[in-house]
Design a protein around this motif. Structure first.
Motif, PDB file in Angstrom:
ATOM      1  N   UNK A  80       0.804  -1.222   0.000  1.00 47.45           N
ATOM      2  CA  UNK A  80       0.000   0.000   0.000  1.00 47.45           C
ATOM      3  C   UNK A  80       0.838   1.275   0.000  1.00 47.45           C
ATOM      4  N   UNK A  81       2.139   1.167   0.291  1.00 45.62           N
ATOM      5  CA  UNK A  81       2.914   2.399   0.472  1.00 45.62           C
ATOM      6  C   UNK A  81       4.282   2.385  -0.191  1.00 45.62           C
ATOM      7  N   UNK A  82       4.567   1.385  -1.058  1.00 48.99           N
ATOM      8  CA  UNK A  82       5.854   1.332  -1.743  1.00 48.99           C
ATOM      9  C   UNK A  82       5.644   0.956  -3.203  1.00 48.99           C
ATOM     10  N   UNK A  83       6.645   1.268  -4.021  1.00 46.35           N
ATOM     11  CA  UNK A  83       6.607   0.822  -5.408  1.00 46.35           C
ATOM     12  C   UNK A  83       6.676  -0.708  -5.458  1.00 46.35           C
ATOM     13  N   UNK A  84       6.189  -1.260  -6.558  1.00 44.80           N
ATOM     14  CA  UNK A  84       6.209  -2.715  -6.713  1.00 44.80           C
ATOM     15  C   UNK A  84       7.632  -3.245  -6.558  1.00 44.80           C
ATOM     16  N   UNK A  85       7.762  -4.355  -5.886  1.00 47.41           N
ATOM     17  CA  UNK A  85       9.049  -5.013  -5.651  1.00 47.41           C
ATOM     18  C   UNK A  85       9.074  -6.308  -6.452  1.00 47.41           C
ATOM     19  N   UNK A  86      10.151  -6.548  -7.190  1.00 43.07           N
ATOM     20  CA  UNK A  86      10.274  -7.752  -8.011  1.00 43.07           C
ATOM     21  C   UNK A  86      11.354  -8.650  -7.406  1.00 43.07           C
ATOM     22  N   UNK A  87      10.976  -9.879  -7.125  1.00 42.35           N
ATOM     23  CA  UNK A  87      11.905 -10.885  -6.619  1.00 42.35           C
ATOM     24  C   UNK A  87      11.930 -12.028  -7.615  1.00 42.35           C
ATOM     25  N   UNK A  88      13.106 -12.348  -8.138  1.00 39.12           N
ATOM     26  CA  UNK A  88      13.222 -13.417  -9.125  1.00 39.12           C
ATOM     27  C   UNK A  88      13.613 -14.705  -8.415  1.00 39.12           C
ATOM     28  N   UNK A  89      12.652 -15.614  -8.291  1.00 41.02           N
ATOM     29  CA  UNK A  89      12.893 -16.878  -7.594  1.00 41.02           C
ATOM     30  C   UNK A  89      13.617 -17.886  -8.477  1.00 41.02           C
ATOM     31  N   UNK A  90      13.971 -17.499  -9.697  1.00 40.92           N
ATOM     32  CA  UNK A  90      14.685 -18.409 -10.579  1.00 40.92           C
ATOM     33  C   UNK A  90      16.186 -18.261 -10.512  1.00 40.92           C
TER      34      UNK A  90
END
Length: 296
Positions: A80-90
């Motif tokens: 709700x309060x931050x930019x989207x975070x991308x985590x690459x599980x590969x």
């Protein structure tokens, strides 16, 4: 500035009071008191930060990657309060698991970017298992196969809102020695009680799962493991009537499985006795249990 001795904020401010000319050493003190974006954290700082995140109950992903090559399985966390975070599980091909905290505060919504399938050989598929709701256990968490003859995980695939603190994600590569195709089972759900009841369906071989629902659904499970198990949940803490949920073959009216929801209890992940085998049309009927009927 002496090594390992930080100048206080109050003293730093005095260097730049009106009319003063800061010296080279004072500028050096200021720079050394700041953290550069390329500076790494010390072990002590990492431990402090991890404990801090635990204390404020940030969400996190715990993921395991059983594949043998670097792949691309990007997961997007929205808060709700931050930019989207991308985590690459590969990336990393870890077998012991990794833990990554989410930026921002709950609620979190978790989606996928398009998952790669470029490293699959003939008859190989990726097996995905995940859990965003702590009501599921390891034995009935959501599951999907993808790649080759099966659809990939598309951009925007929704893992759902995170209902607990942890999002669990597990991926592996499997060779089944044959092509896999999707099969469909139509499920009609009839609730004859006043109690809100939900059911979930789990495909044979831990290959496919559908989240809890109270609606009619059409499955898209697989021709290997064409066997469906059923689980139920219903809060009966305020009623003294138990409930029986029966699974029928809709085409033949044959009773296939029965599940029992106990009165005066919050029933969660209650399994059926039995299941379906290569059945294309299913009817589930839930009704109050006959008190004169013996529970098997």
């Amino acid at each position: 500035m002496e090594e390992n001795k930080l100048t206080t904020r109050e003293e730093l401010k005095t260097y730049f009071e009106t009319g003063k000319a800061p010296t080279q050493n004072q500028f050096s003190d200021l720079i050394d008191s700041l953290r550069h974006k390329e500076d790494g954290l010390t072990n002590k700082e990492i431990i402090y930060l991890a404990n801090r995140l635990e204390a404020i109950e940030n969400g996190f992903i715990g993921y395991v990657n059983y594949t043998t090559e670097d792949e691309e399985f990007p997961i997007v966390i929205s808060s709700q309060d931050e930019e989207d975070q991308v985590i690459d599980a590969g990336k990393g091909n870890n077998f012991e698991g990794k833990k990554r905290y989410f930026a921002g505060n709950a609620p979190y919504t978790i989606k996928a970017k398009k998952f790669s399938t470029k490293n699959l050989r003939e008859n190989e598929y990726y097996a995905l298992r995940y859990e965003a709701d702590p009501v599921y256990t390891y034995y009935n968490m959501m599951a999907r196969l993808f790649g080759n003859t099966l659809p990939s995980i598309p951009d925007g695939f929704d893992f759902g809102p995170l209902k607990g603190k942890r999002f669990y994600f597990e991926i592996s590569k499997r060779n089944y020695g044959q092509k896999i195709n999707i099969v469909n089972t139509h499920i009609k759900f009839i609730n004859k009680t006043e109690v809100f009841i939900e059911y979930m369906v789990y495909g044979g071989g831990n290959l496919w799962g559908h989240e809890y629902t109270s609606e009619d659904i059409v499955t898209d499970h697989y021709n290997i493991g064409d066997f469906l198990n059923f689980f139920y949940r219903a809060d009966l803490r305020k009623t003294d009537k138990s409930i029986e949920c029966r699974v029928y073959d809709e085409d033949t009216d044959l009773l296939l499985a029965t599940g029992y929801l106990n009165a005066n209890q919050n029933n969660i992940n209650i399994p059926c006795n039995g299941g379906t085998d290569k059945t294309r049309n299913v009817r589930i009927e839930c009704d109050y249990q006959n008190p004169t009927r013996e529970v098997e």
